[in-house]
Design an enzyme around this catalytic site. Structure first.
Site, PDB file in Angstrom:
ATOM      1  N   GLY A 229      27.741 -52.326 -23.001  1.00 15.50           N
ATOM      2  CA  GLY A 229      26.569 -52.859 -22.316  1.00 15.50           C
ATOM      3  C   GLY A 229      25.771 -53.828 -23.169  1.00 15.50           C
TER       4      GLY A 229
ATOM      5  N   GLU B 102      34.642 -49.770 -23.836  1.00 13.20           N
ATOM      6  CA  GLU B 102      34.557 -48.707 -22.814  1.00 13.20           C
ATOM      7  C   GLU B 102      35.878 -47.966 -22.650  1.00 13.20           C
ATOM      8  OE1 GLU B 102      33.404 -51.810 -22.479  1.00 13.20           O
ATOM      9  OE2 GLU B 102      31.390 -51.762 -21.618  1.00 13.20           O
TER      10      GLU B 102
ATOM     11  N   ALA C 173      25.738 -49.191 -23.404  1.00 10.77           N
ATOM     12  CA  ALA C 173      24.989 -48.309 -22.516  1.00 10.77           C
ATOM     13  C   ALA C 173      24.906 -46.950 -23.203  1.00 10.77           C
ATOM     14  CB  ALA C 173      25.712 -48.194 -21.182  1.00 10.77           C
TER      15      ALA C 173
ATOM     16  N   GLU D 167      27.440 -57.012 -22.720  1.00 12.11           N
ATOM     17  CA  GLU D 167      27.196 -57.413 -21.329  1.00 12.11           C
ATOM     18  C   GLU D 167      25.765 -57.928 -21.144  1.00 12.11           C
ATOM     19  OE1 GLU D 167      28.739 -53.525 -20.177  1.00 12.11           O
ATOM     20  OE2 GLU D 167      30.068 -54.523 -18.759  1.00 12.11           O
TER      21      GLU D 167
HETATM   22  C1  LIG Z   1      30.500 -47.298 -20.119  1.00 13.39           C
HETATM   23  C2  LIG Z   1      29.886 -48.615 -19.949  1.00 13.39           C
HETATM   24  C3  LIG Z   1      30.049 -49.224 -18.633  1.00 13.39           C
HETATM   25  C4  LIG Z   1      29.221 -49.269 -20.916  1.00 13.39           C
HETATM   26  C5  LIG Z   1      29.031 -48.908 -22.320  1.00 13.39           C
HETATM   27  O1  LIG Z   1      28.355 -49.645 -22.946  1.00 13.39           O
HETATM   28  S1  LIG Z   1      29.733 -47.518 -23.017  1.00 13.39           S
HETATM   29  C6  LIG Z   1      29.250 -47.656 -24.714  1.00 13.39           C
HETATM   30  C7  LIG Z   1      30.045 -48.660 -25.447  1.00 13.39           C
HETATM   31  N1  LIG Z   1      29.717 -48.608 -26.855  1.00 13.39           N
HETATM   32  C8  LIG Z   1      30.373 -47.854 -27.699  1.00 13.39           C
HETATM   33  O2  LIG Z   1      31.336 -47.177 -27.375  1.00 13.39           O
HETATM   34  C9  LIG Z   1      29.880 -47.888 -29.123  1.00 13.39           C
HETATM   35  C10 LIG Z   1      29.379 -46.516 -29.533  1.00 13.39           C
HETATM   36  N2  LIG Z   1      28.887 -46.520 -30.896  1.00 13.39           N
HETATM   37  C11 LIG Z   1      29.701 -46.569 -31.967  1.00 13.39           C
HETATM   38  O3  LIG Z   1      30.891 -46.642 -31.867  1.00 13.39           O
HETATM   39  C12 LIG Z   1      29.031 -46.489 -33.302  1.00 13.39           C
HETATM   40  O4  LIG Z   1      27.742 -45.994 -33.135  1.00 13.39           O
HETATM   41  C13 LIG Z   1      28.950 -47.881 -34.021  1.00 13.39           C
HETATM   42  C14 LIG Z   1      30.359 -48.329 -34.423  1.00 13.39           C
HETATM   43  C15 LIG Z   1      28.293 -48.923 -33.150  1.00 13.39           C
HETATM   44  C16 LIG Z   1      28.085 -47.718 -35.313  1.00 13.39           C
HETATM   45  O5  LIG Z   1      28.597 -46.665 -36.099  1.00 13.39           O
HETATM   46  P1  LIG Z   1      27.683 -46.011 -37.241  1.00 13.39           P
HETATM   47  O6  LIG Z   1      28.533 -44.988 -37.905  1.00 13.39           O
HETATM   48  O7  LIG Z   1      27.085 -47.065 -38.094  1.00 13.39           O
HETATM   49  O8  LIG Z   1      26.469 -45.333 -36.486  1.00 13.39           O
HETATM   50  P2  LIG Z   1      26.471 -43.977 -35.640  1.00 13.39           P
HETATM   51  O9  LIG Z   1      26.132 -42.837 -36.552  1.00 13.39           O
HETATM   52  O10 LIG Z   1      27.707 -43.841 -34.838  1.00 13.39           O
HETATM   53  O11 LIG Z   1      25.277 -44.240 -34.608  1.00 13.39           O
HETATM   54  C17 LIG Z   1      23.899 -44.022 -34.956  1.00 13.39           C
HETATM   55  C18 LIG Z   1      23.247 -43.281 -33.804  1.00 13.39           C
HETATM   56  O12 LIG Z   1      23.303 -44.106 -32.647  1.00 13.39           O
HETATM   57  C19 LIG Z   1      23.916 -43.379 -31.583  1.00 13.39           C
HETATM   58  N3  LIG Z   1      24.637 -44.305 -30.694  1.00 13.39           N
HETATM   59  C20 LIG Z   1      25.377 -45.358 -31.032  1.00 13.39           C
HETATM   60  N4  LIG Z   1      25.867 -45.962 -29.965  1.00 13.39           N
HETATM   61  C21 LIG Z   1      25.430 -45.264 -28.903  1.00 13.39           C
HETATM   62  C22 LIG Z   1      25.607 -45.380 -27.496  1.00 13.39           C
HETATM   63  N5  LIG Z   1      26.301 -46.394 -26.947  1.00 13.39           N
HETATM   64  N6  LIG Z   1      25.015 -44.482 -26.704  1.00 13.39           N
HETATM   65  C23 LIG Z   1      24.268 -43.476 -27.208  1.00 13.39           C
HETATM   66  N7  LIG Z   1      24.054 -43.307 -28.533  1.00 13.39           N
HETATM   67  C24 LIG Z   1      24.638 -44.183 -29.363  1.00 13.39           C
HETATM   68  C25 LIG Z   1      24.846 -42.419 -32.279  1.00 13.39           C
HETATM   69  O13 LIG Z   1      25.199 -41.349 -31.448  1.00 13.39           O
HETATM   70  C26 LIG Z   1      23.992 -41.998 -33.454  1.00 13.39           C
HETATM   71  O14 LIG Z   1      23.022 -41.086 -33.016  1.00 13.39           O
HETATM   72  P3  LIG Z   1      22.962 -39.588 -33.649  1.00 13.39           P
HETATM   73  O15 LIG Z   1      22.762 -39.812 -35.110  1.00 13.39           O
HETATM   74  O16 LIG Z   1      21.808 -38.950 -32.973  1.00 13.39           O
HETATM   75  O17 LIG Z   1      24.286 -38.966 -33.347  1.00 13.39           O
END
Ligand SMILES: CC(C)=CC(=O)SCCNC(=O)CCNC(=O)[C@H](O)C(C)(C)COP(=O)(O)OP(=O)(O)OC[C@H]1O[C@@H](n2cnc3c(N)ncnc32)[C@H](O)[C@@H]1OP(=O)(O)O
Length: 257
Positions: free
Chosen positions: A108, A131, A65, A111
């Protein structure tokens, strides 16, 4: 509806939906939810479509998400808007949906894959419910569906440690139905969906309904439900056609009647 965060295509009788927010690793925001639900409901209403595939990019099916969209939400808003309840609409699709997962399927994303009817994974796929690392818990069904897929021990491990599971472990654990080379993922998923779409649509829909009922009821009730659906299929021309085709050693010509 115009679509900015997904790409919609048809391949014969298969509706193919590709999540398309590459810069955010297909993070699931409210726009992607609205577009996805609208695409699925469009395909469900289209008599030319028999099954769907939802996929992402090579790097990410969906990295969860959208954290940035939800970080400032208050409890009052989350509760009063019933945040994430919109995903229930996705699960109401009556035609089968296959998730074709490459790369990250986290939070998500995992999910969403589990909301589909089955998951075909690329050998690059990584599943997780991280999460807990954000100070929350799964909110789109992860704690419930993952537990049903892989059992309590592994679901606890995933939800409490936030660790990722690779494609091989996901297949061993029953989370995914098969693992294929990444380069063949979409082709394999579309092939599976096309096979389903060639069967009689009412029987496909009833098979989906019957399997899903197994998650919601007792064995005795489920068996009765299955038998009643089975009986009802004898009212269809497709049952006569399917069995006649077998006896006559030819391919059936199903008309969804
Ligand atoms: C809370 C509930 C109920 C549900 C959820 O789903 S919470 C989210 C769960 N997911 C995560 O915690 C994963 C978050 N992402 C990561 O840990 C990393 O992005 C990665 C391991 C999947 C990939 O790492 P990598 O270094 O290859 O890439 P990044 O530079 O970190 O990401 C690229 C770009 O995408 C944005 N990003 C990634 N995931 C999310 C997300 N879940 N929500 C919003 N944005 C996301 C990340 O910020 C980056 O964007 P910027 O370059 O603009 O910072």
């Amino acid at each position: 509806m115009d679509h900015e965060t997904i790409i919609i295509e048809t391949r014969g009788k298969v509706g193919l939906i590709t999540l398309n927010r590459p810069k955010a690793l297909n993070a699931l925001n409210s726009q992607i939810l609205a577009e996805l639900v609208s695409a699925v409901s469009g395909f469900c209403a289209d008599p030319g479509i028999g099954a769907m595939v939802v996929t992402g990019s090579d790097k990410a099916f969906a990295a969860g998400a959208d954290i940035k969209e939800m970080q400032a939400i208050s409890y009052a808003d989350a509760y009063s808007q019933d945040f994430f309840a919109g995903w229930e609409e996705f699960t109401r699709a009556r035609k089968p949906i296959i998730a074709a997962v490459a790369g990250y399927a986290l939070g998500g994303g995992c999910e969403l894959a589990m909301m589909c009817d089955f998951i075909i994974a690329a050998d690059t796929a990584k599943f997780g419910q991280p999460e807990i690392t954000l100070g929350v818990i799964p909110g789109m069904g992860g704690s419930q569906r993952l537990t049903r897929f892989v059992g309590k021990s592994k679901a606890m491990d995933m939800c409490l440690t936030g660790r990722m599971m690779d494609a091989a472990e996901a297949e061993r654990s029953g989370l995914v139905s098969r693992v294929v080379p990444a380069a063949e993922l979409v082709e394999e998923a579309v092939k599976a969906a096309a096979k389903i779409a060639d069967f009689s649509l009412p029987s496909v829909m009833m098979a989906k309904e019957a399997v899903n009922r197994a998650y919601e009821t007792t064995l005795a009730e489920g068996l009765r439900f299955e038998r009643r659906l089975f009986h009802s299929l004898f009212a269809l021309e497709d049952q006569k056609e399917g069995m006649a085709a077998f006896a006559e050693k030819r391919k059936p010509n199903f008309t969804n009647r």
